[in-house]
Design a protein around this motif. Structure first.
Motif, PDB file in Angstrom:
ATOM      1  N   ARG A 126      18.729  52.858  19.478  1.00  0.00           N
ATOM      2  CA  ARG A 126      18.594  54.155  19.384  1.00  0.00           C
ATOM      3  C   ARG A 126      19.264  55.418  20.246  1.00  0.00           C
ATOM      4  NH1 ARG A 126      16.835  57.286  15.103  1.00  0.00           N
ATOM      5  NH2 ARG A 126      15.221  55.718  14.618  1.00  0.00           N
ATOM      6  N   PRO A 127      19.073  55.026  21.550  1.00  0.00           N
ATOM      7  CA  PRO A 127      19.864  56.022  22.400  1.00  0.00           C
ATOM      8  C   PRO A 127      21.452  56.471  22.039  1.00  0.00           C
ATOM      9  CG  PRO A 127      18.527  54.450  23.658  1.00  0.00           C
ATOM     10  CD  PRO A 127      18.710  54.101  22.359  1.00  0.00           C
ATOM     11  N   LEU A 128      21.993  55.274  21.756  1.00  0.00           N
ATOM     12  CA  LEU A 128      23.495  55.498  21.243  1.00  0.00           C
ATOM     13  C   LEU A 128      23.517  56.330  20.017  1.00  0.00           C
ATOM     14  CD1 LEU A 128      26.402  54.913  21.598  1.00  0.00           C
ATOM     15  CD2 LEU A 128      26.236  52.698  20.156  1.00  0.00           C
ATOM     16  N   TYR A 129      22.623  56.255  18.921  1.00  0.00           N
ATOM     17  CA  TYR A 129      22.549  56.873  17.799  1.00  0.00           C
ATOM     18  C   TYR A 129      22.286  58.188  18.040  1.00  0.00           C
ATOM     19  CZ  TYR A 129      20.894  58.196  13.132  1.00  0.00           C
ATOM     20  OH  TYR A 129      20.909  58.784  11.802  1.00  0.00           O
ATOM     21  N   ALA A 185      31.983  49.931  24.113  1.00  0.00           N
ATOM     22  CA  ALA A 185      31.795  49.086  23.124  1.00  0.00           C
ATOM     23  C   ALA A 185      32.295  49.724  21.838  1.00  0.00           C
ATOM     24  CB  ALA A 185      30.697  48.071  23.090  1.00  0.00           C
ATOM     25  N   LEU A 186      31.358  50.915  21.765  1.00  0.00           N
ATOM     26  CA  LEU A 186      32.028  51.749  20.483  1.00  0.00           C
ATOM     27  C   LEU A 186      33.496  52.268  20.395  1.00  0.00           C
ATOM     28  CD1 LEU A 186      31.094  52.833  17.948  1.00  0.00           C
ATOM     29  CD2 LEU A 186      29.902  54.892  19.353  1.00  0.00           C
ATOM     30  N   GLY A 237      27.397  50.197  36.178  1.00  0.00           N
ATOM     31  CA  GLY A 237      26.826  51.194  35.214  1.00  0.00           C
ATOM     32  C   GLY A 237      25.641  50.818  34.468  1.00  0.00           C
ATOM     33  N   GLY A 238      24.883  51.640  33.563  1.00  0.00           N
ATOM     34  CA  GLY A 238      23.972  51.145  32.718  1.00  0.00           C
ATOM     35  C   GLY A 238      24.181  50.708  31.471  1.00  0.00           C
ATOM     36  N   ARG A 239      23.044  50.538  30.726  1.00  0.00           N
ATOM     37  CA  ARG A 239      23.429  49.939  29.392  1.00  0.00           C
ATOM     38  C   ARG A 239      23.933  50.956  28.256  1.00  0.00           C
ATOM     39  NH1 ARG A 239      18.907  47.769  25.017  1.00  0.00           N
ATOM     40  NH2 ARG A 239      20.197  47.268  23.278  1.00  0.00           N
ATOM     41  N   MET A 240      23.375  52.300  28.410  1.00  0.00           N
ATOM     42  CA  MET A 240      24.279  53.145  27.473  1.00  0.00           C
ATOM     43  C   MET A 240      25.667  53.406  27.904  1.00  0.00           C
ATOM     44  SD  MET A 240      23.416  55.391  25.128  1.00  0.00           S
ATOM     45  CE  MET A 240      24.541  56.321  24.505  1.00  0.00           C
TER      46      MET A 240
END
Length: 524
Positions: free
Chosen positions: A209-212, A186-187, A177-180
């Motif tokens: 920022r993408p997670l936010y 993890a969240l 999978g990717g970083r996102m």
């Protein structure tokens, strides 16, 4: 500044009014009441006294028997209203700065979805913070190092004073999978850890920022797997009484980032060490050379699953190809043919090219094979593949040429399919063969050498064959069976001539010949 000055004046007046409550003198008491009434009238007529607010103003209490208590309650209500106005102004200023930072293209696409409601009760703001960091091994290993494909989820739950209440890291082996995706995972771990501690009011702190943006709905996930994971996180967020998002500088989450980096470094080292030890221990004995070979150098034949080392497979295929045969599995009695794709792992590019040619030759029946007569081309074709120039829009050739004139599919050169030579213009095949019995000098040399060495040419595919040893019953690569002495065909495994079946000189070897040939094999 005017609102701050009014707030300071109100606090000072409240202190004066409080001193009046403990005055024992009736005169002082009356004087303080008059002062409180004057202050009340002045606030009701001031510009800030009627300022509108997005939240409902605190109710003005009904006066009771004590005028001093009533004055104190009025002052407290005014202070609460002024504080509420200050919160609204601060919230609007912060939201305005966030809106100004949004790019124009994103604003045009998602501008209608931005919102930031004001928390009506500032006293219930989250006191606990959840910090999370998902990190895959590709973020930590160098570009030249082998990626073990692992990941780690790092989480820290902090208290009101910034103290770490809980920290944890969870390894993920064989992560894809990717970083996102790993950040969202993890969240999820962080929120579940906070719920396990009995925390009901948190702030999610992130510097990604993408997670936010995904958590606030500003961005929409593209893949189904990521979308499902984000929906799970949003479901967990609803279990909190209050769960806010906060985008911060990377320095504010350095603690959890360091925790993730340390954990992923240990995990990568353990994974690589385990892989290295398992590779060393996994060895297998080749049934041909009887050598213990690294299992990564063992080839499994497709179709039959017989296993041999790369070196033996290469020599086996090499001998078969150089003898004009399609290689099969080396196992005795196994007829499984080797594929080009499966042989790429142990064959050189030159041998692969020969193997492709042999496979191509095997797919075309011997009677259908045609080779381009031009030396620089020599492309293999079938009779169905060669081009008919008479079918093309060309007036160069006559109708009489249609019977034998063909074109190569590779070099597009014209040739005679009957004479197997470049096209003889304005000359019939009969005249050409009379004038040029050996069209090419090398053909004459080959025929002369064949007569000297007593070679025999297959009448079906025209291959030149030499008897090295054994009987006179010959089987050509095209499948044609014939007698090597006279050339007559064998039918149903029986000779149609009276020639002897063998010569003892071709069967019995002289002493020492075997040793000499074995020495030759060593130099092969």
């Amino acid at each position: 500044m005017a609102a701050a000055d009014d707030l300071a004046a109100l606090r000072e007046q409240l202190a004066l009014a409080s001193s009046a409550a403990i005055s024992a003198s009736d005169f002082d008491h009356a004087y303080d009441l008059q002062l409180a009434e004057a202050i009340q009238v002045s606030l009701l007529h001031s510009p800030n006294g009627n300022a509108s607010s997005s939240s409902p103003s605190p109710p003005v209490p009904v006066p009771d028997s004590s005028d001093a208590a009533y004055a104190l309650a009025v002052q407290a209500a005014d202070l609460a209203r002024a504080e509420q106005d200050r919160l609204v102004a601060a919230h609007d200023a912060l939201f305005a700065r966030e809106l100004a930072a949004i790019p124009e293209d994103q604003w045009a696409h998602d501008g209608d979805y931005f919102e930031r409601p004001l928390d009506a009760d500032a006293s219930r703001r989250p006191l606990f913070r959840v910090l999370s960091k998902g990190m895959a091994s590709r973020e930590a290993v160098g570009p030249r190092n082998r990626d073990p494909g692992v990941a780690v989820l790092a989480v820290a739950v902090c208290g009101p004073q910034g103290e770490v209440l809980l920290r944890m890291h969870k390894p993920l082996e064989r992560f894809v999978g990717g970083r996102m995706m790993v950040e969202v995972m993890a969240l999820m771990e962080g929120l579940q850890a906070a719920l396990a501690l009995g925390i009901t009011s948190v702030t999610i702190v992130t510097a990604y920022r993408p997670l936010y943006n995904h958590m606030l709905g500003i961005w929409r996930p593209s893949g189904k797997k990521l979308s499902d994971m984000i929906n799970q996180v949003l479901t967990v967020r609803k279990k909190f009484d209050q769960c806010a998002m906060s985008f911060v500088n990377p320095t504010e989450v350095s603690y959890v980032v360091k925790l993730a980096r340390d954990s992923i470094a240990i995990l990568i080292a353990k994974t690589l060490a385990a892989n290295a030890s398992s590779i060393v221990e996994r060895r297998e004995t080749c049934t041909i050379c009887l050598e213990d070979t690294d299992i990564t150098k063992i080839h499994v034949v497709e179709g039959c699953a017989h296993r041999f080392c790369f070196s033996c497979m290469k020599e086996h295929v090499k001998v078969k190809l150089l003898n004009g045969m399609l290689p099969a599995c080396p196992q005795d009695g196994c007829a499984t043919k080797l594929s080009v794709e499966g042989s790429k792992v142990f064959l050189s590019p030159r041998l692969l090219e020969i193997m492709v040619q042999r496979v191509r030759e095997g797919q075309i029946p011997p009677s259908q094979k045609i080779y381009c007569p031009y030396p620089k081309c020599s492309a293999l074709m079938s009779l169905r593949e060669v081009l008919h120039p008479m079918q093309e829009s060309c007036s160069k050739y006559t109708a009489a040429d249609a019977a034998t004139l063909r074109k190569c599919v590779k070099c597009r050169g014209s040739f005679c399919i009957s004479c197997k030579v470049p096209w003889h213009d304005r000359m019939s095949c009969y005249d050409y063969k009379r004038r040029y019995p050996h069209a090419r000098p090398e053909d004459a040399k080959l025929q002369n050498l064949a007569r000297q060495r007593l070679w025999r040419q297959c009448v079906k595919c025209k291959h030149m064959i030499e008897l090295a040893e054994g009987c006179y019953h010959m089987i050509c690569v095209c499948g044609y069976e014939f007698c090597y002495t006279c050339g007559k065909e064998w039918k149903e495994k029986k000779a149609t001539c009276a020639c002897p079946l063998w010569d003892e000189h071709n069967i019995i070897r002289e002493d020492g010949e075997d040793d000499y040939e074995e020495d030759e094999d060593d130099f092969y």
